[in-house]
Each structure stands twice: as C-alpha cells, then as structure tokens.
Design an enzyme around this catalytic site. Structure first.
Site, PDB file in Angstrom:
ATOM      1  N   ARG A 150       2.544   8.418  -8.181  1.00 36.23           N
ATOM      2  CA  ARG A 150       4.146   8.209  -7.652  1.00 36.23           C
ATOM      3  C   ARG A 150       5.664   8.647  -8.201  1.00 36.23           C
ATOM      4  O   ARG A 150       5.378   8.800  -9.514  1.00 36.23           O
ATOM      5  CB  ARG A 150       4.231   6.497  -6.963  1.00 36.23           C
ATOM      6  CG  ARG A 150       3.246   6.475  -6.251  1.00 36.23           C
ATOM      7  CD  ARG A 150       3.908   4.973  -5.955  1.00 36.23           C
ATOM      8  NE  ARG A 150       2.532   5.040  -4.964  1.00 36.23           N
ATOM      9  CZ  ARG A 150       1.374   4.160  -5.848  1.00 36.23           C
ATOM     10  NH1 ARG A 150       1.028   3.629  -7.045  1.00 36.23           N
ATOM     11  NH2 ARG A 150       0.782   3.377  -4.856  1.00 36.23           N
TER      12      ARG A 150
ATOM     13  N   LYS B 173       5.036   0.794  -8.366  1.00 37.63           N
ATOM     14  CA  LYS B 173       4.829  -0.002  -7.005  1.00 37.63           C
ATOM     15  C   LYS B 173       3.623  -1.336  -7.276  1.00 37.63           C
ATOM     16  O   LYS B 173       3.687  -2.357  -6.924  1.00 37.63           O
ATOM     17  CB  LYS B 173       4.707   1.143  -6.142  1.00 37.63           C
ATOM     18  CG  LYS B 173       4.385   0.116  -4.741  1.00 37.63           C
ATOM     19  CD  LYS B 173       3.331   1.645  -3.899  1.00 37.63           C
ATOM     20  CE  LYS B 173       3.358   0.546  -2.686  1.00 37.63           C
ATOM     21  NZ  LYS B 173       2.742   1.778  -1.775  1.00 37.63           N
TER      22      LYS B 173
ATOM     23  N   HIS C 246       6.605  12.253  -1.564  1.00 37.83           N
ATOM     24  CA  HIS C 246       5.057  12.288  -1.457  1.00 37.83           C
ATOM     25  C   HIS C 246       3.856  13.143  -1.925  1.00 37.83           C
ATOM     26  O   HIS C 246       2.753  12.931  -1.508  1.00 37.83           O
ATOM     27  CB  HIS C 246       4.859  11.103  -0.757  1.00 37.83           C
ATOM     28  CG  HIS C 246       4.067  10.068  -0.850  1.00 37.83           C
ATOM     29  ND1 HIS C 246       4.472   8.801  -1.758  1.00 37.83           N
ATOM     30  CD2 HIS C 246       3.244   8.998  -0.557  1.00 37.83           C
ATOM     31  CE1 HIS C 246       3.808   8.072  -2.212  1.00 37.83           C
ATOM     32  NE2 HIS C 246       2.853   8.014  -1.035  1.00 37.83           N
TER      33      HIS C 246
ATOM     34  N   ARG D  40       1.455  14.171  -4.269  1.00 36.73           N
ATOM     35  CA  ARG D  40       0.687  12.855  -4.636  1.00 36.73           C
ATOM     36  C   ARG D  40      -0.493  12.868  -3.803  1.00 36.73           C
ATOM     37  O   ARG D  40      -1.815  13.025  -3.549  1.00 36.73           O
ATOM     38  CB  ARG D  40       0.795  11.177  -4.626  1.00 36.73           C
ATOM     39  CG  ARG D  40       0.374   9.993  -4.905  1.00 36.73           C
ATOM     40  CD  ARG D  40       0.903   9.121  -4.838  1.00 36.73           C
ATOM     41  NE  ARG D  40       0.311   7.966  -4.397  1.00 36.73           N
ATOM     42  CZ  ARG D  40      -0.445   6.932  -5.359  1.00 36.73           C
ATOM     43  NH1 ARG D  40      -0.653   7.340  -6.782  1.00 36.73           N
ATOM     44  NH2 ARG D  40      -1.442   5.774  -4.621  1.00 36.73           N
TER      45      ARG D  40
ATOM     46  N   HIS E 243      -5.686   2.184  -4.172  1.00 38.88           N
ATOM     47  CA  HIS E 243      -5.498   2.319  -2.484  1.00 38.88           C
ATOM     48  C   HIS E 243      -6.835   1.270  -2.349  1.00 38.88           C
ATOM     49  O   HIS E 243      -7.578   1.237  -2.466  1.00 38.88           O
ATOM     50  CB  HIS E 243      -6.094   3.378  -0.971  1.00 38.88           C
ATOM     51  CG  HIS E 243      -5.560   4.346  -1.421  1.00 38.88           C
ATOM     52  ND1 HIS E 243      -5.361   6.284  -0.993  1.00 38.88           N
ATOM     53  CD2 HIS E 243      -3.395   4.466  -0.894  1.00 38.88           C
ATOM     54  CE1 HIS E 243      -4.765   6.546  -0.913  1.00 38.88           C
ATOM     55  NE2 HIS E 243      -3.404   5.188  -1.212  1.00 38.88           N
TER      56      HIS E 243
ATOM     57  N   TYR F 279      -4.752   9.054   4.245  1.00 34.26           N
ATOM     58  CA  TYR F 279      -3.079   9.045   3.495  1.00 34.26           C
ATOM     59  C   TYR F 279      -3.243  10.747   3.228  1.00 34.26           C
ATOM     60  O   TYR F 279      -2.326  10.656   2.884  1.00 34.26           O
ATOM     61  CB  TYR F 279      -3.276   8.357   2.594  1.00 34.26           C
ATOM     62  CG  TYR F 279      -2.205   8.775   1.031  1.00 34.26           C
ATOM     63  CD1 TYR F 279      -0.694   8.147   1.477  1.00 34.26           C
ATOM     64  CD2 TYR F 279      -2.588   9.308  -0.259  1.00 34.26           C
ATOM     65  CE1 TYR F 279       0.201   8.880   0.674  1.00 34.26           C
ATOM     66  CE2 TYR F 279      -1.481   9.501  -1.039  1.00 34.26           C
ATOM     67  CZ  TYR F 279      -0.588   8.435  -0.645  1.00 34.26           C
ATOM     68  OH  TYR F 279       0.026   9.108  -1.656  1.00 34.26           O
TER      69      TYR F 279
END
Length: 193
Positions: free
Chosen positions: A41, A70, A141, A144, A167, A176
């Site tokens: 990230r 995160k 993002h 990633r 995830h 994603y």
C-alpha cells in the site's frame, strides 16, 4: 471517491517508467516500481527509511520487512531485479548518508523532515499515467492493483495472491484486481447464439 484500476498494459507501464527516467524523477520511479512489484500500500511505501532497503554498508537488502499500517501484519518480501535497478539509480542520484532518512522525502520547504504525502504521490502517479496515455482511473492504489493483476495473469494461484495481498477471501482478491468483471464480460461475449 472513484474506484481506481490496475494498469493492465505492460507497454503503458514501460512508458510510465521511461518518462520518469527521462525527467530524472528517480524518487518517483522507485515509488512506482516498488508499488507494482511488491504490492505494498502507498502508506507502507512512503514510510520506508533507507535502513529498510539497505544494510549499513550501503548494500541493498535481499528481503524487506514491513509492518503494514492498515493490518498491523508483518510482510516480508524479496526485491526483484526491477526494484533493485530503481534503487541503484536513485542511490546514485541522492547518495543517502543516514539509514534513518526517509527514502521518499518531501521536496517542499523543510523537505526531508517527512516523507511525501499520499496526495503528492497521487498527483505524481496521475501525471505520469496521463502522459503515458492511460485513460482509466488511476491513483495510489493502482500500483498495488497492478501488482495483483499481473501476478494473477502470470499464473500466481489465487490463494497465494490472496495471502500476498492480505485479503480475507479469494473473491475479494479477484474483485480487487478487476478479474471478476473482466472474466464475466468475456463469458458474455463468448456466447453468440
């Protein structure tokens, strides 16, 4: 906030990197290259210090250890040739002297006191992607997601990719990286009754 997409076209990725090199933006090149090759990230990329990438003798580490902001999880990953090349180019340009220095310092007044902001990273990514002719929505993002997309397309098992991206399910990972929608569209187009 608009959803951003991965960069699916390898030639567009090469164009972004070429433009960064031509402009001498080797800091930005390393952010971009690290993001699309490590799947970190942006918050984890921007907080890197030289000691995270280099040994005290200046040699590049084989593996990097990052505590994800995160998730709080520790992520350990090897540096590939593209990232090592970008680190070497950037080191030649700035010659870091302190392992506690930010790898990506702000260029603003009092620069170096803190890393660049997420907004500055977003602006840089958008600028170069637009210059490379990328029309899709991009942002921090995107890096990633690009990593995940190309890992999947190059044969990385979805369970492994799920673990690499931290995830909770394969379905989340597919959505994603934009595969779920892409595959559904292909299925619709494949039936011509």
């Amino acid at each position: 906030m608009k959803e951003v997409n991965p960069i699916k076209d390898i030639e567009k990725i090469r164009t972004v990197k070429r433009l960064m090199k031509e402009n001498g933006d080797l800091r930005d090149l390393l952010i971009f290259t690290l993001g699309i090759n490590a799947g970190l990230r942006i918050s984890d990329i921007l907080k890197l210090r030289w000691g995270d990438l280099l040994y005290k003798n200046g040699k590049i580490r084989e593996e990097v250890l990052v505590k994800e902001k995160k998730t709080g999880k520790t992520k350990k990953f090897p540096l590939n040739d593209a990232v090592i090349e970008s680190i070497n180019l950037y080191i030649q340009q700035i010659k870091p002297s302190d392992m506690e220095m930010w790898v990506f310092p702000s260029r603003k007044k009092n620069g170096g006191i803190r890393p660049i902001s997420r907004i500055a990273a977003w602006q840089m990514i958008n600028k170069y992607c637009k210059a490379a002719g990328i029309k899709e929505n991009v942002g921090t993002h995107t890096l990633r997601k690009t990593f995940g997309y190309h890992q999947y397309k190059n044969g990385t098992d979805i369970a492994m990719l799920q673990k690499m991206l931290n995830h909770s399910s394969p379905k989340i990972t597919l959505r994603y990286i934009g595969i779920e929608r892409e595959e559904m569209n292909e299925r619709y187009k494949s039936v011509n009754l």
